[in-house]
Design a protein around this motif. Structure first.
Motif, short mmCIF file in Angstrom:
data_model
loop_
_atom_site.label_atom_id
_atom_site.label_comp_id
_atom_site.label_asym_id
_atom_site.label_seq_id
_atom_site.Cartn_x
_atom_site.Cartn_y
_atom_site.Cartn_z
N ASP A 6 0.83 -1.21 0.00
CA ASP A 6 0.00 0.00 0.00
C ASP A 6 0.86 1.25 0.00
O ASP A 6 1.29 1.73 1.05
CB ASP A 6 -0.93 0.00 1.22
N SER A 8 -0.34 4.08 -1.28
CA SER A 8 -1.25 5.23 -1.25
C SER A 8 -1.19 5.98 0.07
O SER A 8 -1.48 7.18 0.11
CB SER A 8 -2.69 4.79 -1.54
N ASP A 31 0.69 3.75 -6.73
CA ASP A 31 -0.27 2.76 -6.25
C ASP A 31 -1.36 2.51 -7.30
O ASP A 31 -1.72 1.36 -7.56
CB ASP A 31 -0.89 3.22 -4.93
#
Length: 79
Positions: A6, A8, A31
C-alpha cells in the motif's frame, strides 16, 4: 504486510523520478499504476511469472504488480 502492499498511504510524496525523462511519480499515482497493471495480468491464481524488465518506471510498476498479485517472480533483464 510487505512494503509493496500500500503506497497510497504516502499520498502525494515523491516515490520515483525517472533520471532520463525527469518524470516524477507520487506514491498515490504509483499505487494506482500498480492496481491498473494487476487488472491486466490475466492470471487469477498464484503462479510463476517470468518478467522481462527494463530499468524504467514501467518496469518497476510491472515488478511491483506481479509481487502484489501474489505471484512468484523470476526477473529476466534486457538491455
Amino acid at each position: 504486510m510487505s512494503f509493496y502492499e500500500d503506497f497510497s498511504k504516502f499520498g502525494d510524496l515523491t516515490a520515483l523520478v525517472d533520471a532520463e525523462t525527469g518524470e516524477i511519480v507520487s506514491y498515490k499515482t504509483l499505487d494506482l499504476m500498480i492496481q491498473n497493471r494487476i487488472s491486466t495480468l490475466g492470471a487469477p491464481r498464484r503462479g510463476l511469472v517470468f518478467l522481462e524488465i527494463r530499468n524504467d518506471i514501467g518496469g518497476l510498476v510491472d515488478y511491483l504488480a506481479v509481487l502484489r498479485a501474489g505471484h512468484v517472480l523470476h526477473l529476466v533483464i534486457v538491455s
